[in-house]
Design a protein around this motif. Sequence first.
Motif, mmCIF file in Angstrom:
data_model
loop_
_atom_site.group_PDB
_atom_site.id
_atom_site.type_symbol
_atom_site.label_atom_id
_atom_site.label_comp_id
_atom_site.label_asym_id
_atom_site.label_seq_id
_atom_site.Cartn_x
_atom_site.Cartn_y
_atom_site.Cartn_z
ATOM 1 N N ARG A 79 -21.518 -44.547 14.625
ATOM 2 C CA ARG A 79 -21.596 -42.961 14.148
ATOM 3 C C ARG A 79 -20.833 -42.249 15.276
ATOM 4 N N MET A 80 -20.144 -42.685 16.753
ATOM 5 C CA MET A 80 -18.958 -41.944 16.533
ATOM 6 C C MET A 80 -17.915 -42.417 16.178
ATOM 7 N N ARG A 81 -17.664 -43.854 15.879
ATOM 8 C CA ARG A 81 -16.167 -43.730 14.934
ATOM 9 C C ARG A 81 -16.104 -42.742 13.378
ATOM 10 N N PHE A 82 -17.371 -42.402 13.158
ATOM 11 C CA PHE A 82 -17.102 -41.906 11.493
ATOM 12 C C PHE A 82 -17.491 -40.261 11.837
ATOM 13 N N ALA A 83 -17.573 -39.920 13.177
ATOM 14 C CA ALA A 83 -17.937 -38.722 13.528
ATOM 15 C C ALA A 83 -16.591 -38.062 13.687
ATOM 16 N N LEU A 103 -9.173 -41.335 20.656
ATOM 17 C CA LEU A 103 -8.593 -42.376 20.309
ATOM 18 C C LEU A 103 -7.915 -43.004 21.322
ATOM 19 N N ARG A 104 -7.904 -42.758 22.430
ATOM 20 C CA ARG A 104 -7.364 -43.639 23.898
ATOM 21 C C ARG A 104 -8.355 -44.951 23.374
ATOM 22 N N ASP A 105 -9.613 -44.336 23.514
ATOM 23 C CA ASP A 105 -10.404 -45.720 23.395
ATOM 24 C C ASP A 105 -10.871 -46.801 22.298
ATOM 25 N N ARG A 106 -10.497 -46.349 21.876
ATOM 26 C CA ARG A 106 -10.597 -46.699 19.749
ATOM 27 C C ARG A 106 -9.026 -47.884 20.036
#
Length: 373
Positions: A188-192, A338-341
């Motif tokens: 959900r966080m990725r989608f948001a 994006l840092r976490d990704r």
Amino acid sequence: MTRKPGTMTRRRLHQINVWAQLAVLAPMGALLVVIESGTWWEAVVLSAGVLAGLVAIARWPASGLSRVAIPCLIVSAAVWLYGVLVSGDMTAFCGIAIVGSITIPHLPRHRGIAAVGLTVFVAAAGATRLMVPQDDLARVLTSYVLVPAGVVVLSTGFMFINKLFYDLIAELQESRDREAELAVTRERMRFASDLHDIQGHTLHVVKLKSALAEKLVRTDAARAQEELREINALVGDTIAQTKALAYAQRRLNLSAELENAKNLFEAAGIRVHVEREAEVDAHAGELLGQVLRETTTNILRHAQAGQVRITLSKAGITIVNDGVHEAAPHRLSGLATLRDRMATNGGELTVQQKDGRFLTAAAFPHGRSAAAL
């Protein structure tokens, strides 16, 4: 009501365990009743003790064990006393051993005390056989005290281990459920985040281009019309990207993002210099494209940039812009996401502010290099 898969699994394991125990203990109990009973009355009493144990086993997986525990304990304790004082049946303790060993591990508290109390009761009840005249004292102590007490200790200990086994299964299942919930939350966080990348970027660009078109509408109608056509195309592209995101088909193209960023900066009157030292693989390019898009939006929103330098290397991408105020920087939540990704995919995102310039560098370990400020 729909049960969780983990709950159904534990229930099936309980049922298999119950049927396995019933398949062994029911015939054994019936055989003991037949062998040890001298009269029909003794058979009835001993059968009551066996039945109490079987009822406790059958109710063990269900929440109703507490409802039958006390009656079964009373019946099986009475059968044991009957066997000690009346019939002389040394196996009459089997019922209370089964009922007690199943009930005690499921008590909410004081389980150790209850286990000791059960053992003491069985031993003490067996010791009352000494009130009946006997020729062999050692036989009484062995058959009515030590053996029953030992069996109770072993069976209760086994059921404690059994409960620990099922508790471990429950903990593992809960852990899997939590992992699944976390995976859903991360998705959900990725989608948001992706939706923010698409919609937020587009809205800021539309705002910039519409302001430019408004300025040009009286002085350069052709250029204003071109800006409006680009706004229309941008909105259409955003609708397509949003639809692709909803169907998990969205992929960013780094080359397209570089060209788009260059056009946006130039439209905003910002000088831009792009250096392409090397190409990166498709997966890395998608992440780097997200970093470039987010950084482009941040520069347009938060900086009064006069020039931007974008460097694409084998290690990653570096964006440096000027026009940054020395006051506390804006909280760039998009870059934080994006840092976490990047970290999840084995990369690293660096953000630095110094001497009125801002650096954003996304790199991967296999060839990381970032331009200095």
